[in-house]
Design an enzyme around this catalytic site. Structure first.
Site, PDB file in Angstrom:
ATOM      1  N   GLU A 170      11.364  13.553  -0.398  1.00 62.72           N
ATOM      2  CA  GLU A 170      10.306  12.824  -1.109  1.00 62.72           C
ATOM      3  C   GLU A 170       8.920  13.310  -0.668  1.00 62.72           C
ATOM      4  O   GLU A 170       8.004  13.411  -1.477  1.00 62.72           O
ATOM      5  CB  GLU A 170      10.458  11.316  -0.854  1.00 62.72           C
ATOM      6  CG  GLU A 170       9.301  10.448  -1.333  1.00 62.72           C
ATOM      7  CD  GLU A 170       9.190  10.350  -2.851  1.00 62.72           C
ATOM      8  OE1 GLU A 170      10.177  10.675  -3.536  1.00 62.72           O
ATOM      9  OE2 GLU A 170       8.115   9.962  -3.334  1.00 62.72           O
TER      10      GLU A 170
ATOM     11  N   THR B 242       5.217  27.168   5.064  1.00 64.84           N
ATOM     12  CA  THR B 242       3.977  26.454   4.786  1.00 64.84           C
ATOM     13  C   THR B 242       2.781  27.303   5.208  1.00 64.84           C
ATOM     14  O   THR B 242       1.777  27.389   4.497  1.00 64.84           O
ATOM     15  CB  THR B 242       3.962  25.104   5.520  1.00 64.84           C
ATOM     16  OG1 THR B 242       5.221  24.474   5.320  1.00 64.84           O
ATOM     17  CG2 THR B 242       2.878  24.203   4.990  1.00 64.84           C
TER      18      THR B 242
ATOM     19  N   HIS C 112      12.705  12.468   3.301  1.00 70.33           N
ATOM     20  CA  HIS C 112      11.989  13.699   3.631  1.00 70.33           C
ATOM     21  C   HIS C 112      11.785  14.592   2.407  1.00 70.33           C
ATOM     22  O   HIS C 112      10.664  15.052   2.187  1.00 70.33           O
ATOM     23  CB  HIS C 112      12.582  14.449   4.817  1.00 70.33           C
ATOM     24  CG  HIS C 112      11.531  15.361   5.356  1.00 70.33           C
ATOM     25  ND1 HIS C 112      10.461  14.895   6.082  1.00 70.33           N
ATOM     26  CD2 HIS C 112      11.285  16.664   5.145  1.00 70.33           C
ATOM     27  CE1 HIS C 112       9.622  15.893   6.320  1.00 70.33           C
ATOM     28  NE2 HIS C 112      10.101  16.977   5.774  1.00 70.33           N
TER      29      HIS C 112
ATOM     30  N   TYR D 216       8.140  16.264   0.092  1.00 65.12           N
ATOM     31  CA  TYR D 216       7.838  17.498  -0.645  1.00 65.12           C
ATOM     32  C   TYR D 216       7.672  17.226  -2.122  1.00 65.12           C
ATOM     33  O   TYR D 216       6.968  17.959  -2.820  1.00 65.12           O
ATOM     34  CB  TYR D 216       8.904  18.556  -0.349  1.00 65.12           C
ATOM     35  CG  TYR D 216       8.913  18.877   1.127  1.00 65.12           C
ATOM     36  CD1 TYR D 216       7.746  19.342   1.730  1.00 65.12           C
ATOM     37  CD2 TYR D 216      10.014  18.641   1.925  1.00 65.12           C
ATOM     38  CE1 TYR D 216       7.696  19.580   3.087  1.00 65.12           C
ATOM     39  CE2 TYR D 216       9.967  18.882   3.282  1.00 65.12           C
ATOM     40  CZ  TYR D 216       8.810  19.353   3.856  1.00 65.12           C
ATOM     41  OH  TYR D 216       8.762  19.572   5.196  1.00 65.12           O
TER      42      TYR D 216
ATOM     43  N   SER E 261      13.259   6.106 -13.902  1.00 62.63           N
ATOM     44  CA  SER E 261      12.187   6.841 -14.569  1.00 62.63           C
ATOM     45  C   SER E 261      12.092   8.256 -14.016  1.00 62.63           C
ATOM     46  O   SER E 261      12.031   9.231 -14.768  1.00 62.63           O
ATOM     47  CB  SER E 261      10.868   6.094 -14.351  1.00 62.63           C
ATOM     48  OG  SER E 261       9.780   6.942 -14.586  1.00 62.63           O
ATOM     49  N   SER E 262      12.112   8.378 -12.693  1.00 57.52           N
ATOM     50  CA  SER E 262      11.958   9.703 -12.078  1.00 57.52           C
ATOM     51  C   SER E 262      13.123  10.603 -12.435  1.00 57.52           C
ATOM     52  O   SER E 262      12.935  11.804 -12.689  1.00 57.52           O
ATOM     53  CB  SER E 262      11.873   9.570 -10.561  1.00 57.52           C
ATOM     54  OG  SER E 262      10.736   8.849 -10.205  1.00 57.52           O
TER      55      SER E 262
ATOM     56  N   SER F 222      -2.653  26.502  -6.292  1.00 60.16           N
ATOM     57  CA  SER F 222      -2.344  27.905  -6.592  1.00 60.16           C
ATOM     58  C   SER F 222      -2.817  28.307  -7.983  1.00 60.16           C
ATOM     59  O   SER F 222      -2.894  29.490  -8.289  1.00 60.16           O
ATOM     60  CB  SER F 222      -0.838  28.158  -6.469  1.00 60.16           C
ATOM     61  OG  SER F 222      -0.386  27.746  -5.205  1.00 60.16           O
TER      62      SER F 222
ATOM     63  N   LYS G  77       2.008  29.943   2.728  1.00 59.44           N
ATOM     64  CA  LYS G  77       1.232  29.452   1.592  1.00 59.44           C
ATOM     65  C   LYS G  77      -0.251  29.397   1.940  1.00 59.44           C
ATOM     66  O   LYS G  77      -1.102  29.851   1.170  1.00 59.44           O
ATOM     67  CB  LYS G  77       1.717  28.063   1.185  1.00 59.44           C
ATOM     68  CG  LYS G  77       2.997  28.112   0.381  1.00 59.44           C
ATOM     69  CD  LYS G  77       3.289  26.767  -0.244  1.00 59.44           C
ATOM     70  CE  LYS G  77       4.510  26.826  -1.119  1.00 59.44           C
ATOM     71  NZ  LYS G  77       4.357  27.719  -2.283  1.00 59.44           N
TER      72      LYS G  77
ATOM     73  N   ARG H 234       1.778   1.503  14.725  1.00 55.11           N
ATOM     74  CA  ARG H 234       1.572   1.233  13.300  1.00 55.11           C
ATOM     75  C   ARG H 234       2.017  -0.178  12.967  1.00 55.11           C
ATOM     76  O   ARG H 234       2.750  -0.803  13.713  1.00 55.11           O
ATOM     77  CB  ARG H 234       2.471   2.120  12.443  1.00 55.11           C
ATOM     78  CG  ARG H 234       2.292   3.537  12.532  1.00 55.11           C
ATOM     79  CD  ARG H 234       3.466   4.230  11.871  1.00 55.11           C
ATOM     80  NE  ARG H 234       3.387   4.141  10.401  1.00 55.11           N
ATOM     81  CZ  ARG H 234       4.227   4.768   9.594  1.00 55.11           C
ATOM     82  NH1 ARG H 234       5.207   5.481  10.077  1.00 55.11           N
ATOM     83  NH2 ARG H 234       4.091   4.657   8.294  1.00 55.11           N
TER      84      ARG H 234
ATOM     85  N   HIS I 206      14.213  14.067  11.770  1.00 55.63           N
ATOM     86  CA  HIS I 206      13.017  14.115  12.624  1.00 55.63           C
ATOM     87  C   HIS I 206      12.180  12.842  12.453  1.00 55.63           C
ATOM     88  O   HIS I 206      11.226  12.641  13.196  1.00 55.63           O
ATOM     89  CB  HIS I 206      12.190  15.392  12.398  1.00 55.63           C
ATOM     90  CG  HIS I 206      11.498  15.488  11.084  1.00 55.63           C
ATOM     91  ND1 HIS I 206      11.213  16.669  10.465  1.00 55.63           N
ATOM     92  CD2 HIS I 206      11.020  14.543  10.255  1.00 55.63           C
ATOM     93  CE1 HIS I 206      10.600  16.451   9.333  1.00 55.63           C
ATOM     94  NE2 HIS I 206      10.463  15.168   9.175  1.00 55.63           N
ATOM     95  N   HIS I 207      12.570  12.015  11.510  1.00 57.80           N
ATOM     96  CA  HIS I 207      11.948  10.692  11.420  1.00 57.80           C
ATOM     97  C   HIS I 207      12.624   9.721  12.379  1.00 57.80           C
ATOM     98  O   HIS I 207      12.247   8.565  12.463  1.00 57.80           O
ATOM     99  CB  HIS I 207      12.056  10.135   9.997  1.00 57.80           C
ATOM    100  CG  HIS I 207      11.309  10.958   8.997  1.00 57.80           C
ATOM    101  ND1 HIS I 207      10.017  10.674   8.629  1.00 57.80           N
ATOM    102  CD2 HIS I 207      11.661  12.057   8.308  1.00 57.80           C
ATOM    103  CE1 HIS I 207       9.614  11.575   7.742  1.00 57.80           C
ATOM    104  NE2 HIS I 207      10.591  12.423   7.530  1.00 57.80           N
TER     105      HIS I 207
ATOM    106  N   ASP J 245       6.552  21.207 -26.930  1.00 59.72           N
ATOM    107  CA  ASP J 245       6.766  19.892 -26.309  1.00 59.72           C
ATOM    108  C   ASP J 245       7.821  20.079 -25.226  1.00 59.72           C
ATOM    109  O   ASP J 245       8.284  21.197 -24.986  1.00 59.72           O
ATOM    110  CB  ASP J 245       7.227  18.843 -27.342  1.00 59.72           C
ATOM    111  CG  ASP J 245       6.806  17.428 -26.921  1.00 59.72           C
ATOM    112  OD1 ASP J 245       6.832  17.135 -25.714  1.00 59.72           O
ATOM    113  OD2 ASP J 245       6.446  16.628 -27.800  1.00 59.72           O
TER     114      ASP J 245
ATOM    115  N   HIS K 100       0.841  -1.206   0.000  1.00 55.74           N
ATOM    116  CA  HIS K 100       0.000   0.000   0.000  1.00 55.74           C
ATOM    117  C   HIS K 100       0.872   1.251   0.000  1.00 55.74           C
ATOM    118  O   HIS K 100       0.677   2.146  -0.820  1.00 55.74           O
ATOM    119  CB  HIS K 100      -0.931  -0.012   1.211  1.00 55.74           C
ATOM    120  CG  HIS K 100      -1.652   1.287   1.421  1.00 55.74           C
ATOM    121  ND1 HIS K 100      -2.601   1.765   0.542  1.00 55.74           N
ATOM    122  CD2 HIS K 100      -1.529   2.238   2.374  1.00 55.74           C
ATOM    123  CE1 HIS K 100      -3.046   2.939   0.964  1.00 55.74           C
ATOM    124  NE2 HIS K 100      -2.399   3.250   2.072  1.00 55.74           N
TER     125      HIS K 100
ATOM    126  N   TRP L 165       7.488  -0.006   3.484  1.00 51.51           N
ATOM    127  CA  TRP L 165       7.975   0.778   2.330  1.00 51.51           C
ATOM    128  C   TRP L 165       9.304   1.418   2.652  1.00 51.51           C
ATOM    129  O   TRP L 165      10.058   1.796   1.762  1.00 51.51           O
ATOM    130  CB  TRP L 165       6.948   1.841   1.926  1.00 51.51           C
ATOM    131  CG  TRP L 165       7.083   3.139   2.649  1.00 51.51           C
ATOM    132  CD1 TRP L 165       6.593   3.427   3.889  1.00 51.51           C
ATOM    133  CD2 TRP L 165       7.748   4.328   2.199  1.00 51.51           C
ATOM    134  NE1 TRP L 165       6.919   4.705   4.237  1.00 51.51           N
ATOM    135  CE2 TRP L 165       7.629   5.294   3.218  1.00 51.51           C
ATOM    136  CE3 TRP L 165       8.431   4.690   1.026  1.00 51.51           C
ATOM    137  CZ2 TRP L 165       8.169   6.571   3.117  1.00 51.51           C
ATOM    138  CZ3 TRP L 165       8.969   5.974   0.940  1.00 51.51           C
ATOM    139  CH2 TRP L 165       8.829   6.895   1.971  1.00 51.51           C
TER     140      TRP L 165
END
Lengths: 614, 402, 202
Positions: free
Chosen positions: A262, A335, A260, A264, A176-177, A275, A338, A457, A309-310, A111, A82, A146
């Protein structure tokens, strides 16, 4: 290797115009960014539904204490898949759908910089996704989470190919990314229409551009970590094996230095979509454009300095804890800017309550909650109570579902007419919104509480008597309704698909360039490359004209140069996947498999490089 | 401009949101018995400290939440437009306003940051007030606890004295786990090759549930434990009775498995022993013979049991292979035993790493078919009959009574 | 000004890119930025695990500076050679192009050969991927660098063949320039790896 989309030399004109391309072959060989965008969207939505199904199985298992609906192995596979599916195969490529379709149009280009590389990115993504999914029928689904924390992923504690599917699959998707990131970075810098200065670009382009930078700088780090794990598992090294001095904590650092940013990567494109939508439906320019741009840059910059912080629970010591706690709190400031600017955009406007605006407002409302629980995680001492509990699960679903998915859905309703020439049903859209909003909160809000009440979890079951029961029941019911809301969306898509094309070029009174061209756009986007004079070029044009613009006519495209279709990107993508499949099956084919796959890949790349790009 | 209905709705929404805060506070007010693993019901100094911090943050979060969502809802209703409305004023921003809404969050964050940093330094300090040191070793999927001060070892049920700070020195014998007893303290991961530390002081006697909080494999969900906070007297009695298991000869020699490299298990030699019993000898690093029992001066227990329950149980314990992984004595247990220590298993309230109530039926079932109860656990189904399992249960109960 | 003013015809085609930099050149720079993070992670891993091996052999026992110094020098010279080759390509001096590009290829190939020899020698002496953390992190770091050098050699060889066939006129010099950029990057990475691994071997 690759050449520009719009050739420099005045060769290759089509004197009699371009016939619309049809048929399967035209999709397989397409290098049109819009078709590739649609392919991304269709594939990612399918993966999104699969990921949702996995989530529903997880929720059904947790509905009752001591439930036996899923075996522990299956449960662990489900939550692993998941997370992996939603992050890498749903949210990222759904964002890529809009990058592909709209970045070139929004900056006034015909293009992307490298159309064939773009096709390559898509095919690698598709095959990488299928590579991961192949573990399902084989019964070898990854089951280590994951995040794949070492040393649980070592051969000793995770025998079998399950971890390989995950590890090698992510490496494929990383290719790919990265290819896409190089492409879009170059496109945004180099393919802008005359007058489209950086600080005139739509915020969606800006946020996507920042996302590409994050991809470019963070993916290599996870790639190295994955390679080290692969060497541990396949070639007998001991990078993460404690018995030989390896350090599992090293994995956590490398993983979160990627992980981290990731986060964002997943949310910044959504900030961009919101926006775009809010000004259009407020009939008023974005509030604080420059602040929006620079807060995005600031968030991305800080995003590289807060990975630990993780890891507060790993016991890093007071200095590191303080550094990462304060850094994380700092992110709340841009943040917040925004969020205030979005509210400021709506304030004083004339809000047009169409479905995209519903979802955009839903995004803002939900993201505030996710942001606030994010600040709570920054309080490192209390994070020791929150981390690895359902409180965290609640938090990141508020930012990734309440945030990204709401925004991507808003984007889908907003841009659907442009992409397909048909308006999605407004009534169904509103039903979709209300059901999604209510069931989303029913699913994820109780997770805050049950997390604080001590539910960890990634546990396949829990005993009765801990006070978790009622919340889990609410969550499961919510999740089923949430699934239903996605089916309504699916029904809306199918219904819209079957009706005749009805979308005008500019259904929403849009401000940006995509609304100046037909819906759907012709293959070359712009008959003539526009010259841009302001941030809201279309509004400016309409104001000067004193009313709506005439419906743009479809033209033959005579004299417009288009890149040639090619199937070598697909071949090269097959080569990439073959290399990783050979690694997966290395016990069986040894080096021979890898050599054959690499040879095939190089052959495809050479054919690609020496093929006329058009 | 007054907007009757929207204002009312807005109040209703804001009220609803305030309810959320009320809900958390209300939950915290509920009896801890209903929520035996709750971070909202602190019963230890560490947990209480971070809970206080949480309430400060929650306060600010609620203020921000109400104001910002309130502003959003106000704007939604106030600026609802119609398609044919004239174009609104085209503003692009407001520098003053933007500076204000950058500064205000910064100030609020500063107010959160100060107590956070203070608490970070408290949380990371090493206790010096004569703490009780306990070694915690995570295993797939159970917890080993060793008291160097008393030379005893136990599993899954950690007794501590109320009012005395406990200082945990933690490691793992296999993968990464995380030690978490929400009512007493936050969680701390345990690593191979790396010692992590945690401290807390229980404020009141109680039975506190904890659980592994870092995904550690197939049975991560069933890796719980309990901390029993005893009065000092009860705790002394507990220590004595555990040390008394050192006299048991009924166990046969525990066969120690070689310690996995990096297992940070080191009993500190020369630990102070409070009781009148002989001090435990430091554990040899290598394979140890049956814990050389300190000859007790004050016990008259026979060296070999004659009770038929004990005789039958002992025979099964030896012949069915239990002894290969488990020790029945808490004293001088060598490092690296594969299975959880079973000293006084008969008196524990839960079995299978804190997951099942320790009734006769449950215990027999667990002994007979561990793979059914907790699939993937290291202990295989040993092929015991129902009757043999019951005999073992009776044996454990009888040992606990001695 | 009417609608056309905002959207008027600038040019039928993009005659130039927005910045004036060739797309491919910009893309290579972008890719190099990404590669920096790749090698930074590998080098960081090497440094973190330096001295953490539980058994020998150690870097000090294994690494030999003289041969690698020679290889390093060749790699550095090859960067100069490729610049000269590019200069030849841009000025249409085919002779200059072919000679210097050929020299670049020789240097690159020698470097790869040196690494293959070094690896073989180490394996013979008993240092493999599996031996200890030094072996693992050393082979991973230098191996991935060597792979990059090999790709660079292959790429430059392809350009060399087109040049031999007379298909690299000055207006296509960009084909060589982007390969040369990559080549410079690979050299620069080695300039970091060489001191970190070899000169600081103790």
């Amino acid at each position: 290797m690759a050449t520009t989309a719009v050739g420099h030399a005045p060769t290759g004109y089509a004197p009699h115009g371009h016939a619309p391309k049809t048929g399967l072959w035209s999709w397989i060989t397409t290098v049109d960014h819009k078709r590739i965008g649609i392919l991304y969207g269709a594939t990612a939505f399918l993966f999104f539904l699969i990921g949702g199904l996995e989530a529903l199985l997880v929720r059904i298992q947790l509905m009752r204490p001591d439930n036996t609906f899923l075996s522990p192995e299956t449960y662990n596979q489900m939550f692993t898949m998941h997370g992996t599916t939603m992050i890498f195969l749903a949210v990222m490529p759904l964002s890529a759908t809009f990058f592909n379709f709209f970045i070139p149009i929004l900056i006034g280009a015909r293009d992307v910089a490298f159309p064939r590389l773009n096709a390559f990115s898509y095919w690698v993504f598709l095959l990488g996704g299928l590579f991961l999914m192949a573990s399902i029928p084989l019964g070898l689904m990854p089951d280590q989470g994951w995040f794949g924390y070492a040393n649980l992923t070592s051969n000793q504690y995770s025998p079998g190919l399950n971890v390989e599917f995950w590890n090698l699959g992510l490496q494929i998707l990383g290719i790919s990314s990265l290819a896409a990131a190089v492409n879009f970075f170059t496109t945004v810098i180099n393919m802008r229409a005359p007058g489209m200065k950086m600080l005139r670009m739509p915020i969606f382009v800006w946020m996507s551009f920042i996302t590409q930078v994050l991809l470019l700088l963070s993916f290599p780090v996870i790639t190295v970590a994955l390679i080290m794990l692969m060497f541990d598992r396949l070639f007998g090294t001991h990078f993460f094996v404690p018995a030989s001095g390896g350090d599992p904590l090293m994995w956590q650092h490398l993983f979160w230095i990627f992980g981290h940013p990731e986060v964002y990567i997943l949310i910044l494109p959504s900030f961009g979509i919101i926006s775009e939508i809010l000004p259009v439906f407020s009939r008023k320019p974005l509030f604080g454009y420059a602040a929006m741009v620079f807060s995005g840059i600031f968030i991305a910059f800080l995003g590289f300095g807060v990975w630990s912080h993780h890891m507060f629970a790993t016991g890093m010591g007071p200095i590191a804890d303080t550094f990462f706690a304060l850094g994380t709190m700092l992110i709340a400031i841009p943040t917040g800017v925004k969020i205030f600017n979005w509210i400021g955009t709506m304030a004083g406007g004339s809000l047009q309550f169409k479905t995209p605006l519903y979802f955009a407002i839903g995004f803002v409302a939900m993201f505030i909650i996710g942001g606030l629980s994010g600040v709570m995680h920054a309080v490192a001492p209390h994070d020791l109570q929150q981390t690895d509990t359902y409180f965290v699960v609640a938090h990141f679903h508020y930012v990734l579902f309440g945030g990204s998915i709401f925004a991507l859905t808003a984007g889908a309703y907003y841009w659907w007419p442009k992409m397909f020439g048909r308006m999605l049903d407004e009534g169904l859209g509103k039903v979709h919104f209300w059901l999604m909003l209510v069931s989303f909160n029913l699913t994820f809000f109780p997770m805050h509480l049950v997390g604080l009440l001590g539910m960890p979890r990634r546990t396949y079951t829990y005993p009765a008597g801990l006070g978790f029961e009622i919340y889990n029941q609410m969550e499961t019911i919510g999740a089923l309704l949430l699934g239903l809301s996605q089916l309504i969306f699916l029904y809306n898509m199918i219904k819209t698909w079957r009706k005749p094309a009805d979308a005008p070029a500019d259904p929403w009174n849009g401000a940006t360039l995509e609304w100046a061209i037909p819906s759907p756009p012709q293959e070359w986007n712009f008959n003539e490359i526009p010259v841009v004079h302001s941030r809201d070029p279309l509004w400016e044009a309409k104001r000067e004209r004193g009313g709506p613009l005439p419906e743009p006519a479809k033209v033959s495209g005579a004299g417009i140069h288009l890149p040639n279709p090619s199937f070598w990107p697909l071949m090269a993508a097959i080569g990439v996947t073959a290399i990783f499949t050979a690694l997966l099956l290395i016990e069986k084919f040894h080096a021979v498999g890898i050599i054959v796959a690499v040879a095939f890949f190089l052959f495809s790349v050479f054919k690609w490089a020496f093929e006329p790009a058009g | 401009m007054p907007f009757e209905t929207p204002t009312l709705r807005r109040l209703a929404r804001v009220g609803g949101l305030a309810c959320l805060l009320a809900l958390v506070v209300a939950l915290a007010g509920c009896s801890p018995d209903q929520y035996p693993q709750s971070a909202l019901h602190p019963r230890g100094d560490f947990a209480r400290m971070v809970d206080g911090l949480f309430h400060q943050v929650l306060f600010w979060a609620t203020v921000v939440f109400v104001l910002v969502e309130g502003a959003l809802i106000y704007v939604i209703f106030r600026y609802r437009g119609k398609p044919d409305d004239p174009e609104p004023e085209q503003t692009h921003g407001n520098t003053t306003l933007e500076i204000v809404w950058t500064m205000v969050p910064a100030i609020i964050l500063a107010m959160i940051a100060v107590p956070t940093v203070k608490a970070i330094f408290v949380e990371n300090s090493v206790p010096t007030n004569n703490p009780l040191t306990v070694q915690v070793i995570g295993h797939q999927w159970w917890w080993e606890f060793r008291y160097p001060e008393y030379g005893i070892t136990t599993a899954n049920e950690l007794h501590i004295p109320v009012g005395r700070t406990v200082s945990l020195r933690m490691g793992t014998s296999d993968v990464v786990h995380s030690f978490w007893t929400p009512q007493l303290a936050g969680k701390r991961d345990v690593f191979p090759n790396r010692e992590t530390r945690l401290w807390f002081t229980a404020e009141a006697p109680g039975y506190y549930r904890g659980q592994c909080a870092e995904f550690c494999g197939i049975q991560h969900a069933k890796m719980a434990f309990h901390i029993v906070a005893d009065s000092p007297e009860q705790f002394d009695a507990y220590v004595k009775s555990m040390q008394a298991t050192g006299t048991l000869t009924a166990t046969g020699a525990p066969r120690p498995a070689p310690a996995p490299a990096g297992t940070p298990v080191k009993l500190q030699g020369g630990a102070v022993v409070k009781t009148g019993l002989g001090g435990p000898t430091p554990t040899p690093a290598g394979p140890a013979p049956q814990a050389a029992p300190a000859a007790p001066a004050d016990t008259t227990k026979p060296a070999a049991p004659t009770d038929p329950v004990l005789v039958a149980g002992n025979k099964l314990f030896l012949s069915k292979g239990c002894v290969g992984c488990h020790a029945l004595t808490a004293v001088n247990v060598p490092a690296g035993m594969v299975g959880p220590n079973l000293a006084h298993i008969g008196t524990r309230r839960h079995i299978a790493a804190g997951m099942i109530e320790n009734t006769d039926a449950n215990l027999a079932h667990w002994i007979r078919v561990p793979q059914e109860v907790k699939k993937g656990v290291l202990m295989p189904n040993l092929g015991l009959t129902e009757q043999e399992a019951q005999q073992l249960v009776a044996y454990f109960r009888a040992l606990a009574k001695q | 000004m009417a609608h056309d003013a905002a959207l008027d015809a600038g040019h039928a085609l993009h005659p130039e890119t927005t910045t004036g930099i060739d797309n491919r050149k910009l893309a290579i720079w972008t890719f190099i930025g990404s590669e920096c993070m790749f090698f930074a992670s590998l080098i960081a891993t090497y440094l973190v695990y330096k001295g953490k091996s539980l058994s020998g052999p150690t870097p000090a026992e294994m690494l030999q500076i003289p041969l690698v110094t020679f290889g390093t020098a060749l790699l550095l010279f090859s960067s100069l050679f490729v610049v000269l080759a590019l200069n030849g390509a841009q000025r249409g001096n085919r002779r200059q192009l072919i000679i210097w590009l050929g020299m670049t290829l020789v240097c690159g190939a020698f470097f790869v050969g040196m690494q293959v020899y070094e690896f073989q020698h180490f394996v013979h002496e008993g240092l493999t991927l599996k031996t200890n953390l030094f072996g693992a992190s050393f082979y991973l770091l230098t191996g991935f660098h060597g792979t990059h050098v090999t790709i660079g050699v292959l790429w430059l060889a392809t350009v060399f063949v087109t040049a031999l066939r007379g298909k690299l006129p000055p207006e296509r010099a960009m084909n060589l320039e982007i390969a040369a950029l990559y080549w410079h990057f690979v050299d620069v990475v080695w300039i970091v790896i060489f001191p970190v691994v070899y000169l600081m071997k103790d």
